[in-house]
Design a protein around this motif. Sequence first.
Motif, PDB file in Angstrom:
ATOM      1  N   THR A   3      11.330  -1.626   0.501  1.00 45.78           N
ATOM      2  CA  THR A   3       9.922  -2.009   0.481  1.00 45.78           C
ATOM      3  C   THR A   3       9.265  -1.671   1.793  1.00 45.78           C
ATOM      4  O   THR A   3       9.902  -1.569   2.828  1.00 45.78           O
ATOM      5  CB  THR A   3       9.744  -3.522   0.228  1.00 45.78           C
ATOM      6  OG1 THR A   3      10.400  -4.250   1.268  1.00 45.78           O
ATOM      7  CG2 THR A   3      10.292  -3.931  -1.114  1.00 45.78           C
ATOM      8  N   SER A   5       5.437  -2.878   3.838  1.00 44.26           N
ATOM      9  CA  SER A   5       4.538  -4.019   3.752  1.00 44.26           C
ATOM     10  C   SER A   5       3.243  -3.751   4.508  1.00 44.26           C
ATOM     11  O   SER A   5       3.185  -2.913   5.412  1.00 44.26           O
ATOM     12  CB  SER A   5       5.210  -5.280   4.307  1.00 44.26           C
ATOM     13  OG  SER A   5       5.486  -5.135   5.679  1.00 44.26           O
ATOM     14  N   THR A 398       2.096  -7.767 -10.114  1.00 44.87           N
ATOM     15  CA  THR A 398       1.744  -6.357  -9.894  1.00 44.87           C
ATOM     16  C   THR A 398       0.237  -6.191  -9.781  1.00 44.87           C
ATOM     17  O   THR A 398      -0.258  -5.469  -8.901  1.00 44.87           O
ATOM     18  CB  THR A 398       2.288  -5.485 -11.041  1.00 44.87           C
ATOM     19  OG1 THR A 398       3.714  -5.596 -11.072  1.00 44.87           O
ATOM     20  CG2 THR A 398       1.898  -4.034 -10.863  1.00 44.87           C
ATOM     21  N   ARG A 401      -0.915  -7.711  -6.417  1.00 45.88           N
ATOM     22  CA  ARG A 401      -0.409  -6.877  -5.313  1.00 45.88           C
ATOM     23  C   ARG A 401      -1.225  -5.592  -5.185  1.00 45.88           C
ATOM     24  O   ARG A 401      -1.649  -5.209  -4.079  1.00 45.88           O
ATOM     25  CB  ARG A 401       1.055  -6.542  -5.564  1.00 45.88           C
ATOM     26  CG  ARG A 401       1.708  -5.710  -4.461  1.00 45.88           C
ATOM     27  CD  ARG A 401       3.005  -5.086  -4.956  1.00 45.88           C
ATOM     28  NE  ARG A 401       2.738  -4.082  -5.988  1.00 45.88           N
ATOM     29  CZ  ARG A 401       3.609  -3.738  -6.936  1.00 45.88           C
ATOM     30  NH1 ARG A 401       4.799  -4.311  -7.007  1.00 45.88           N
ATOM     31  NH2 ARG A 401       3.292  -2.812  -7.832  1.00 45.88           N
ATOM     32  N   ASP A 402      -1.456  -4.918  -6.302  1.00 54.94           N
ATOM     33  CA  ASP A 402      -2.139  -3.634  -6.242  1.00 54.94           C
ATOM     34  C   ASP A 402      -3.596  -3.788  -5.817  1.00 54.94           C
ATOM     35  O   ASP A 402      -4.132  -2.953  -5.077  1.00 54.94           O
ATOM     36  CB  ASP A 402      -2.057  -2.932  -7.599  1.00 54.94           C
ATOM     37  CG  ASP A 402      -0.628  -2.497  -7.935  1.00 54.94           C
ATOM     38  OD1 ASP A 402       0.243  -2.571  -7.048  1.00 54.94           O
ATOM     39  OD2 ASP A 402      -0.398  -2.091  -9.095  1.00 54.94           O
ATOM     40  N   ALA A 405      -3.704  -4.863  -2.071  1.00 58.91           N
ATOM     41  CA  ALA A 405      -3.388  -3.716  -1.208  1.00 58.91           C
ATOM     42  C   ALA A 405      -4.623  -2.849  -0.985  1.00 58.91           C
ATOM     43  O   ALA A 405      -4.893  -2.394   0.143  1.00 58.91           O
ATOM     44  CB  ALA A 405      -2.269  -2.889  -1.830  1.00 58.91           C
ATOM     45  N   LEU A 472       5.120  -3.979  -0.515  1.00 56.96           N
ATOM     46  CA  LEU A 472       4.822  -2.958  -1.503  1.00 56.96           C
ATOM     47  C   LEU A 472       6.070  -2.141  -1.813  1.00 56.96           C
ATOM     48  O   LEU A 472       6.856  -1.849  -0.899  1.00 56.96           O
ATOM     49  CB  LEU A 472       3.727  -2.014  -0.972  1.00 56.96           C
ATOM     50  CG  LEU A 472       2.421  -2.658  -0.532  1.00 56.96           C
ATOM     51  CD1 LEU A 472       1.537  -1.614   0.118  1.00 56.96           C
ATOM     52  CD2 LEU A 472       1.709  -3.306  -1.709  1.00 56.96           C
TER      53      LEU A 472
END
Length: 478
Positions: A3, A5, A398, A401-402, A405, A472
């Motif tokens: 991962t 980050s 997901t 997170r996406d 980000a 990520l």
Amino acid sequence: MNTESMKIPSDFILGAAVSAWQTEGWSGKKESQDSYLDLWYKENKNVWHNGYGPAGATDFKNRYKEDIQLMKEIGLTHFRTSINWSRFLLDYENAVVDEDYAAYIDEVINELIEQGIEPMICLEHYEVPAVLFTEYGGWGSKHVIDLFEKYARKVFERYGDRVKHWFTFNEPIVVQTRVYLDAIRYPFEQNTGKWMQWNFNKALATARIVKLFKEMKLKEKNQAKIGVILNPELAYARSTAPHDQYAADMHDLFFNRMFLDPTIKGEYPPELFALLKEHNVTFDYNDEELTIIKSHTVDYVGINLYFPHRVKARETKWNDEIPFHPKYYYEAFDLPGKKMNPYRGWEIYPPIMYDMAMRMKTEYGNKEWFIAENGMGVENEKRFKNEDNVIQDDYRITFIRDHLAQLLKGIEAGSNCTGYMLWAYSDNVSPMNAFKNRYGLVEIDLENNKKRALKKSAYWFHDVIQTKKLRLPTETDK
């Protein structure tokens, strides 16, 4: 799994939201205290999924201590909800406070603060009192603005010593768009002129409440701020062709700039007035009201972002027998191959976060803003429970997170974004869909006395909050 980050700013808001009407339930509500949503539910219950609506909701009113403990367990830094205007007062004309309901709000605010969670309070989240809707036409009336200001004064007097985050409205364009523009909600009246008047009156009401906020010196007394929570649907054109770009600009003008411009810039786009006059839907206003809007812009803005809006130039002739609708200038564009949330029917497109961040930076003076809502509603989540009876909502992880980000990417590019709030803290009632689609970090089990249980996403969000890192997957893991 390998991962990488992204670092989250140390003072970044990582919270969650709900509203009063979607969670409280009717426990203790007087018969005279119906909101517009209560009225709609009573008059049109059959359109609500399984007949479930605000009457039961999640019973937050009786279980707020339990819920706030779960918020603490997740680690939420902030929690946004609303005060139900229809329940806060017994007499809307004279702003007579219902002391029972007001005491409940006192307890919720105090409990949040005691547990280390910052309360964020919205004055209206679709909760205009039903009697004001039926007697005056709701937000179509300037008198209702006067009554809203009386209500706001009582709220500020009561809680202004503790609450530092205030908002006039959540999604001020939504109710009238559903009722008067698209006519898909009770009382199903297509009237574009009423739609426009509601839009203007809510922008004026926001400016007047900002003025009141300043006059009461709440910023000086409590370092408090006042804003508004908007829901711009970023409009993406089908192509770079001028006709498609114009279609996207028209959608943006009527649905996004309608509130972004007056609340942040203090003025309406001049081209809007020209179009309203052309289509005979100009709202009632005067120069004094425009001056109030100009002089009292918000301190910051909450933005609710879920999905993109894709449009193209009209390919069919508009039916002139139909009252004016902004669709006169565009049609929906169905992007081939788009990623979808099949349960809600919304496209999943995380770059909306970065694009909104850049827009706030370049078009709106880099005004302070934050994501006030973002989330994913999924139907029948119980099928994703593991052997420990915990919903494994990896799809939600997901999704968050996406989107987060992309938001952090926008902050790195200089956008003045100060937080991300998830919709929602818990599963809750939505208009018409009721509990059909679940959005929460916390499950509400309707078949088991509304038992609360953390989903996998709640544990994941706790880790993000504690570490201030968004992990990520690397390209090799995707």
